[in-house]
Write an enzyme that holds these catalytic residues in place. Structure first.
Site, PDB file in Angstrom:
ATOM      1  N   GLY A  67      52.603  38.938  40.815  1.00  0.00           N
ATOM      2  CA  GLY A  67      52.484  40.176  41.605  1.00  0.00           C
ATOM      3  C   GLY A  67      53.058  39.968  42.994  1.00  0.00           C
ATOM      4  O   GLY A  67      52.736  38.981  43.660  1.00  0.00           O
ATOM      5  N   ALA A  98      61.884  32.201  56.126  1.00  0.00           N
ATOM      6  CA  ALA A  98      61.502  30.949  56.799  1.00  0.00           C
ATOM      7  C   ALA A  98      61.993  29.736  56.009  1.00  0.00           C
ATOM      8  O   ALA A  98      62.492  28.763  56.598  1.00  0.00           O
ATOM      9  CB  ALA A  98      59.986  30.906  56.971  1.00  0.00           C
ATOM     10  N   VAL A  99      61.881  29.799  54.691  1.00  0.00           N
ATOM     11  CA  VAL A  99      62.337  28.669  53.863  1.00  0.00           C
ATOM     12  C   VAL A  99      63.849  28.475  54.050  1.00  0.00           C
ATOM     13  O   VAL A  99      64.331  27.355  54.266  1.00  0.00           O
ATOM     14  CB  VAL A  99      61.999  28.925  52.367  1.00  0.00           C
ATOM     15  N   ARG A 104      56.547  38.353  35.803  1.00  0.00           N
ATOM     16  CA  ARG A 104      55.675  37.402  35.115  1.00  0.00           C
ATOM     17  C   ARG A 104      56.499  36.964  33.906  1.00  0.00           C
ATOM     18  O   ARG A 104      57.102  37.799  33.236  1.00  0.00           O
ATOM     19  CB  ARG A 104      54.377  38.084  34.702  1.00  0.00           C
ATOM     20  N   CYS A 105      56.552  35.667  33.638  1.00  0.00           N
ATOM     21  CA  CYS A 105      57.535  35.154  32.669  1.00  0.00           C
ATOM     22  C   CYS A 105      56.876  34.333  31.557  1.00  0.00           C
ATOM     23  O   CYS A 105      56.707  33.115  31.694  1.00  0.00           O
ATOM     24  CB  CYS A 105      58.568  34.318  33.430  1.00  0.00           C
ATOM     25  N   GLY A 134      50.936  33.389  43.118  1.00  0.00           N
ATOM     26  CA  GLY A 134      49.505  33.134  42.961  1.00  0.00           C
ATOM     27  C   GLY A 134      49.232  32.026  41.955  1.00  0.00           C
ATOM     28  O   GLY A 134      50.115  31.212  41.669  1.00  0.00           O
ATOM     29  N   ASP A 135      48.054  32.043  41.365  1.00  0.00           N
ATOM     30  CA  ASP A 135      47.702  30.870  40.551  1.00  0.00           C
ATOM     31  C   ASP A 135      48.468  30.772  39.234  1.00  0.00           C
ATOM     32  O   ASP A 135      48.697  29.664  38.741  1.00  0.00           O
ATOM     33  CB  ASP A 135      46.190  30.700  40.395  1.00  0.00           C
ATOM     34  N   GLY A 136      48.921  31.896  38.682  1.00  0.00           N
ATOM     35  CA  GLY A 136      49.767  31.834  37.485  1.00  0.00           C
ATOM     36  C   GLY A 136      51.069  31.114  37.813  1.00  0.00           C
ATOM     37  O   GLY A 136      51.551  30.255  37.053  1.00  0.00           O
ATOM     38  N   THR A 167      49.775  36.208  47.464  1.00  0.00           N
ATOM     39  CA  THR A 167      49.060  37.165  46.623  1.00  0.00           C
ATOM     40  C   THR A 167      48.133  38.002  47.504  1.00  0.00           C
ATOM     41  O   THR A 167      47.545  37.470  48.449  1.00  0.00           O
ATOM     42  CB  THR A 167      48.221  36.462  45.525  1.00  0.00           C
ATOM     43  N   ASP A 225      45.400  39.029  46.508  1.00  0.00           N
ATOM     44  CA  ASP A 225      44.022  38.785  46.055  1.00  0.00           C
ATOM     45  C   ASP A 225      43.253  37.764  46.908  1.00  0.00           C
ATOM     46  O   ASP A 225      42.024  37.715  46.848  1.00  0.00           O
ATOM     47  CB  ASP A 225      44.022  38.292  44.595  1.00  0.00           C
ATOM     48  N   ASP A 280      42.815  34.715  46.412  1.00  0.00           N
ATOM     49  CA  ASP A 280      41.914  33.975  45.525  1.00  0.00           C
ATOM     50  C   ASP A 280      42.307  32.509  45.321  1.00  0.00           C
ATOM     51  O   ASP A 280      41.843  31.883  44.369  1.00  0.00           O
ATOM     52  CB  ASP A 280      41.833  34.690  44.161  1.00  0.00           C
ATOM     53  N   ARG A 290      37.253  58.997  53.610  1.00  0.00           N
ATOM     54  CA  ARG A 290      35.968  59.232  54.294  1.00  0.00           C
ATOM     55  C   ARG A 290      35.945  60.633  54.912  1.00  0.00           C
ATOM     56  O   ARG A 290      34.926  61.328  54.860  1.00  0.00           O
ATOM     57  CB  ARG A 290      35.766  58.149  55.358  1.00  0.00           C
ATOM     58  N   ARG A 299      42.110  41.271  40.827  1.00  0.00           N
ATOM     59  CA  ARG A 299      42.031  40.482  39.589  1.00  0.00           C
ATOM     60  C   ARG A 299      40.606  39.976  39.387  1.00  0.00           C
ATOM     61  O   ARG A 299      39.738  40.783  39.149  1.00  0.00           O
ATOM     62  CB  ARG A 299      43.044  39.349  39.605  1.00  0.00           C
ATOM     63  N   SER A 339      27.211  61.852  52.278  1.00  0.00           N
ATOM     64  CA  SER A 339      28.383  61.393  51.536  1.00  0.00           C
ATOM     65  C   SER A 339      28.373  59.872  51.504  1.00  0.00           C
ATOM     66  O   SER A 339      27.709  59.243  52.335  1.00  0.00           O
ATOM     67  CB  SER A 339      29.671  61.884  52.204  1.00  0.00           C
ATOM     68  N   LEU A 393      49.619  50.832  45.506  1.00  0.00           N
ATOM     69  CA  LEU A 393      49.773  51.091  46.945  1.00  0.00           C
ATOM     70  C   LEU A 393      49.368  49.859  47.746  1.00  0.00           C
ATOM     71  O   LEU A 393      49.919  49.572  48.811  1.00  0.00           O
ATOM     72  CB  LEU A 393      48.804  52.209  47.367  1.00  0.00           C
TER      73      LEU A 393
END
Ligand code: F6P
Length: 327
Positions: free
Chosen positions: A15, A26-27, A76-77, A106-108, A130, A132, A134, A159, A176, A220, A258
């Site tokens: 993702g 930067a790389v 994703r491959c 990410g971790d994948g 990522t 996430d 995570d 709101r 995730r 509300s 989004l």
């Protein structure tokens, strides 16, 4: 001075997240500054397998620091999970003269990188990219802060209308398996309830959302629901709520992708830039199979194996703060 590594491949995978472009920039520039050629690999590991690779100049990464997404594209491959796919990837690396890889994802992404690094004895550096947040071993990941700000802006808008119409809004948030975005956004927007996977008593959390009259003083509510905390996400919570309280006027908003787009915040641009420079530095120090993270504002090297296998927990004080502040 001669360095063992002459050419580095960089890719973005999984993702996408805001400021991946800042990391690529930067790389490339840190590589060039150190006399290392940097080749961009397109569409993540797919590009490595298919040979979609080209050298990047300093100018190629000009004017991208403020752009969301990734100029290298992402995917994703599944083919990279097979030995045949990785062999093809290795052959292409050899053909292109690439000695090491910097993978942003990410971790994948890191799981694939680690296997590949072990199989072919290739130095691989991971940059945590990522929304996430995570990955264990880094306080924050590239794109997380931007995503959090996007969620905050969206929920602030919800709101307004929730208050006008005296409604309960169930807002579904990505992440995730992790609740970092949801919990932190909940604090930032003053949500009444946050439903996250790390607090397993989901039934209780929903019960809390139902309210038991707890919110009598409010007309509300905003309930943030992490996408996988409950099967079916915010829609499920809405159904439970409506059943228990037919008098509630509920609406569901799924923020969806989004949350992955937009111009990165200053924090993300700075983080990505630091990590990108540090990745080249780590290769010069002959590091291999590590993630570059940031802890207490210091750059750290974390073994990829640990970043992937260790669960990063939410901060207990944040959960407590959320509970206290939502009364
Ligand atoms: O890992 C990033 C992420 O946006 C998760 O929060 C979400 O669950 C997933 O990716 C969505 O993936 P896709 O873009 O493939 O729908």
């Amino acid at each position: 001075m001669e360095y063992a590594i002459k050419c580095v491949g960089v890719l973005t995978s999984g993702g996408d997240s805001p400021a991946m472009n800042a990391a690529i920039r930067a790389v490339v520039r840190a590589g060039i500054s150190n006399g290392i050629c940097v080749k961009g690999i397109y569409r993540g590991y797919s590009g490595l397998i298919d040979g979609e690779i080209r050298e990047l100049s300093s100018q190629d990464v000009s004017g991208i620091i403020q752009r969301g997404g990734t100029i290298l594209k992402s995917s994703r491959c599944p083919a990279f999970q097979t030995p045949e796919g990785r062999k093809q990837a290795y052959d292409n690396m050899q053909k292109e003269g690439i000695d090491a890889l910097i993978v942003i994802g990410g971790d994948g992404t890191f799981t694939g990188a680690r296997v590949f690094s072990q199989e072919y004895n290739i130095p691989v550096i991971g940059l945590p990219g990522t929304i996430d947040n995570d990955l264990w071993g880094t306080d924050v990941t590239i794109g997380y802060d931007t995503s959090l700000n996007t969620i905050m802006e969206c929920v602030d808008k919800l709101r307004d209308t929730a208050t006008s119409h005296e409604r309960v809004f169930l807002v579904e948030i990505m992440g995730r398996d992790a609740g970092f975005l949801t919990l932190n956004a909940a604090i930032a927007v003053g949500a009444e309830v946050a439903i996250i996977p790390e607090r397993t008593a989901v039934a209780e959390q929903i019960e809390e959302a139902i309210g038991q009259g707890k919110r009598k003083s409010k007309n509300s509510s905003i309930v943030l629901v992490q996408e996988h905390a409950v099967e079916g996400g915010a829609q499920t919570v809405a159904k439970i709520l409506e059943k228990a309280h037919p008098e509630y006027n509920t609406r569901v908003t799924i923020l969806g992708h989004l949350q992955r787009g937009g111009s990165p915040t200053a924090q993300d641009r700075i983080l990505a830039s630091r990590l990108g420079v540090a990745a080249i530095q780590a290769l010069l120090e002959e590091q291999r199979s590590i993630m570059i993270g940031v802890q207490n504002d210091e750059i750290v090297y974390v073994p990829l194996s640990k970043a992937i296998s260790t669960k990063k927990d939410i901060k207990a004080d944040k959960w407590t703060a959320m509970q206290i502040l939502s009364i």
